[in-house]
Design an enzyme around this catalytic site. Structure first.
Site, mmCIF file in Angstrom:
data_model
loop_
_atom_site.group_PDB
_atom_site.id
_atom_site.type_symbol
_atom_site.label_atom_id
_atom_site.label_comp_id
_atom_site.label_asym_id
_atom_site.label_seq_id
_atom_site.Cartn_x
_atom_site.Cartn_y
_atom_site.Cartn_z
ATOM 1 N N ASP A 1 -8.118 -55.349 -27.152
ATOM 2 C CA ASP A 1 -8.657 -54.007 -26.953
ATOM 3 C C ASP A 1 -7.513 -53.072 -26.614
ATOM 4 O O ASP A 1 -6.540 -53.461 -25.931
ATOM 5 C CB ASP A 1 -9.705 -54.005 -25.846
ATOM 6 C CG ASP A 1 -10.972 -54.740 -26.250
ATOM 7 O OD1 ASP A 1 -11.163 -54.988 -27.457
ATOM 8 O OD2 ASP A 1 -11.775 -55.072 -25.350
ATOM 9 N N ASP B 1 -7.364 -50.608 -24.596
ATOM 10 C CA ASP B 1 -7.317 -50.093 -23.227
ATOM 11 C C ASP B 1 -6.898 -51.142 -22.206
ATOM 12 O O ASP B 1 -7.002 -50.918 -21.003
ATOM 13 C CB ASP B 1 -8.675 -49.506 -22.827
ATOM 14 C CG ASP B 1 -9.813 -50.511 -22.964
ATOM 15 O OD1 ASP B 1 -9.555 -51.664 -23.368
ATOM 16 O OD2 ASP B 1 -10.963 -50.145 -22.678
ATOM 17 N N TRP C 1 -22.098 -52.298 -28.320
ATOM 18 C CA TRP C 1 -21.322 -52.967 -27.286
ATOM 19 C C TRP C 1 -21.950 -54.284 -26.847
ATOM 20 O O TRP C 1 -23.160 -54.383 -26.640
ATOM 21 C CB TRP C 1 -21.197 -52.045 -26.065
ATOM 22 C CG TRP C 1 -20.406 -52.647 -24.951
ATOM 23 C CD1 TRP C 1 -19.068 -52.607 -24.779
ATOM 24 C CD2 TRP C 1 -20.932 -53.406 -23.859
ATOM 25 N NE1 TRP C 1 -18.700 -53.282 -23.644
ATOM 26 C CE2 TRP C 1 -19.837 -53.788 -23.055
ATOM 27 C CE3 TRP C 1 -22.229 -53.798 -23.493
ATOM 28 C CZ2 TRP C 1 -19.992 -54.536 -21.909
ATOM 29 C CZ3 TRP C 1 -22.369 -54.561 -22.338
ATOM 30 C CH2 TRP C 1 -21.262 -54.914 -21.553
ATOM 31 N N GLU D 1 -20.478 -60.086 -28.773
ATOM 32 C CA GLU D 1 -19.642 -60.760 -29.778
ATOM 33 C C GLU D 1 -18.667 -61.745 -29.137
ATOM 34 O O GLU D 1 -18.384 -62.817 -29.697
ATOM 35 C CB GLU D 1 -18.894 -59.736 -30.639
ATOM 36 C CG GLU D 1 -17.672 -59.080 -30.027
ATOM 37 C CD GLU D 1 -18.027 -57.969 -29.058
ATOM 38 O OE1 GLU D 1 -17.104 -57.436 -28.407
ATOM 39 O OE2 GLU D 1 -19.223 -57.611 -28.933
ATOM 40 N N ASP D 2 -18.154 -61.435 -27.940
ATOM 41 C CA ASP D 2 -17.218 -62.354 -27.283
ATOM 42 C C ASP D 2 -17.905 -63.668 -26.899
ATOM 43 O O ASP D 2 -17.303 -64.747 -27.020
ATOM 44 C CB ASP D 2 -16.631 -61.697 -26.033
ATOM 45 C CG ASP D 2 -15.713 -60.531 -26.379
ATOM 46 O OD1 ASP D 2 -15.009 -60.627 -27.392
ATOM 47 O OD2 ASP D 2 -15.715 -59.542 -25.641
ATOM 48 N N MET E 1 -7.009 -51.914 -16.884
ATOM 49 C CA MET E 1 -7.772 -51.222 -17.919
ATOM 50 C C MET E 1 -7.622 -49.721 -17.726
ATOM 51 O O MET E 1 -7.721 -49.216 -16.603
ATOM 52 C CB MET E 1 -9.255 -51.622 -17.862
ATOM 53 C CG MET E 1 -10.134 -50.863 -18.846
ATOM 54 S SD MET E 1 -11.889 -51.335 -18.748
ATOM 55 C CE MET E 1 -11.826 -52.917 -19.587
ATOM 56 N N HIS F 1 -12.107 -44.987 -18.765
ATOM 57 C CA HIS F 1 -12.639 -44.073 -19.770
ATOM 58 C C HIS F 1 -14.156 -44.162 -19.767
ATOM 59 O O HIS F 1 -14.754 -45.125 -19.262
ATOM 60 C CB HIS F 1 -12.098 -44.427 -21.162
ATOM 61 C CG HIS F 1 -12.451 -45.830 -21.592
ATOM 62 N ND1 HIS F 1 -13.607 -46.137 -22.274
ATOM 63 C CD2 HIS F 1 -11.793 -47.008 -21.419
ATOM 64 C CE1 HIS F 1 -13.635 -47.435 -22.519
ATOM 65 N NE2 HIS F 1 -12.553 -47.991 -21.996
ATOM 66 N N ARG G 1 -17.801 -44.533 -21.711
ATOM 67 C CA ARG G 1 -18.228 -45.332 -22.854
ATOM 68 C C ARG G 1 -18.282 -44.450 -24.101
ATOM 69 O O ARG G 1 -18.732 -43.317 -24.077
ATOM 70 C CB ARG G 1 -19.610 -45.961 -22.593
ATOM 71 C CG ARG G 1 -20.030 -46.917 -23.724
ATOM 72 C CD ARG G 1 -21.373 -47.566 -23.412
ATOM 73 N NE ARG G 1 -21.337 -48.335 -22.181
ATOM 74 C CZ ARG G 1 -20.798 -49.555 -22.078
ATOM 75 N NH1 ARG G 1 -20.253 -50.111 -23.138
ATOM 76 N NH2 ARG G 1 -20.804 -50.185 -20.925
#
Length: 383
Positions: free
Chosen positions: A227, A229, A289, A292-293, A319, A322, A324
């Site tokens: 990712d 971030d 969101w 998937e992981d 991180m 931010h 969403r």
């Protein structure tokens, strides 16, 4: 008879002796001059002959005369690697590149490179520009490629970042990660997989696209999925592949620097090409969101592999805070999909990937791959 006195006789003998002495000195001087001239001529001829030998030894495509061929023969037979061609009086011309010694193979890069510094100070308050990052990384070549100049990396790594509307985060990621990866002696290329349009975001599908497109660029055998971030806080967290699928981001500040749950595989992960194909890549049907992981973790365990992780003191990440993203809302179907991984992983993955490549642009620090990946299927009506 007139007799010469004893004094005059002594004077005559003295003058005669001096004359003879001068003659002897002159003769010796002439001999010395002759000797010096002979030595100069000798070394001049010797140097010319040596120069001819040297040129004949290094340029076999130059013809030698019959008078120097014998010396060329004697010079070459004394070399340990002389070939049969050197034993002829008129060596046949050979390509010049055959006479150039091949460079010594590079040693393998150490598992723990000596240039690592350990714990890093990561902050996001300073102004970051792409121009600044580019000046910081002059050794990164166009498209975000880097190869260690002094050793042979164990893996050829493609680093893949799913992306949309995160330009500011990307600057910080490039600022921190390029120097880290260079210190880690990683042979890598960086790929930003940009989802065009404003349809629902699909992280895992973009990772599949990155895998597919990176292999068009080079023969990568290791893939790091990150990712944009997430920044590692310790450069001893080496970004290459391992004997088992690797989960790098195990201690984020977001979760109090601890693993949120045992099956967590999010943030930053790595799989070899063999491991990736064994699980049929990542699922394509997780729109929005989450989920998937966990599906990827299930695929790994269902295929008889285990997740490897660094020490918790090394696998720490910060991180970039931010809000969403729009069109990346939580996927309400993710829990049902996770439970069906065993049934879906063979038909949903890299083998079923479809997308439209719009353009590939190579920037000094990364390669941008913009794609259209479609949109999610209609959600079932709840009656």
């Amino acid at each position: 008879m007139h007799q010469v006195g004893p004094g005059r006789q002594a004077m005559t003998r003295l003058m005669l002796g001096r004359t003879l002495e001068r003659i002897c000195k002159a003769v010796l001087l002439l001999c010395l001059i002759h000797f010096l001239i002979m030595m100069i001529l000798y070394f001049d001829v010797y140097s010319q002959r040596f120069d001819l030998f040297r040129r004949n030894g290094s340029r076999t495509n130059t013809n030698v005369s019959a008078g120097t061929a014998h010396h060329y023969f004697l010079y070459n037979v004394t070399r340990a690697n002389a070939t049969a061609a050197c034993l002829t009086t008129s060596p046949s011309p050979q390509p010049e590149d055959q006479q150039t010694p091949s460079p010594k193979p590079l040693p393998p890069c150490p598992e723990s490179p000596p240039g690592l510094v350990g714990r890093l100070l990561i902050e996001f308050s300073s102004l970051m520009t792409m121009e600044r990052v580019q000046k910081e990384n002059p050794n990164v070549t166009n498209g975000g490629r880097y190869t260690p100049p002094d050793c042979r990396a164990r893996w050829k790594v493609a680093i893949i970042i799913p992306f949309r509307h995160r330009e500011n985060h990307l600057k910080y990621w490039l600022h921190y990660l390029h120097p880290i990866l260079r210190r880690q002696k990683i042979d890598y290329g960086l790929y930003i997989i940009n989802q065009l349009g404003e349809e629902t975001f699909n992280r895992a599908k973009l990772l599949n696209v990155g895998y597919s497109e990176a292999l068009k660029d080079s023969e990568y055998d290791c893939f790091i999925f990150s990712d944009v971030d997430l920044i590692p806080m310790d450069d001893r967290n080496i970004y290459h592949c391992y004997d088992q699928p690797r989960h790098f981001a195990i201690a984020m500040d977001k979760f109090g620097f601890r693993l949120p749950y045992a099956g967590y595989f999010g943030g930053v992960s790595g799989l070899s090409k063999k491991q990736f194909l064994k699980i049929n890549g990542f699922p394509n049907e997780y729109w929005g969101w989450g989920g998937e992981d966990d599906d990827i973790y299930n695929r790994i365990t269902l295929n008889g592999m285990k997740v490897s992780r660094p020490d918790v003191r090394i696998g720490r990440y910060r991180m970039i805070k931010h809000e969403r993203d729009k069109h990346n809302e939580p996927n309400p179907q993710r829990f049902n999909k996770i439970q069906n991984t065993k049934n879906t992983m063979r038909k949903d993955g890299i083998s079923s990937l479809s997308y439209r490549l719009v353009h590939v642009r190579r920037f000094p620090l990364y390669t941008n791959i913009s794609v259209e990946i479609g949109k999610p299927p209609p959600r079932p009506f709840k009656g």
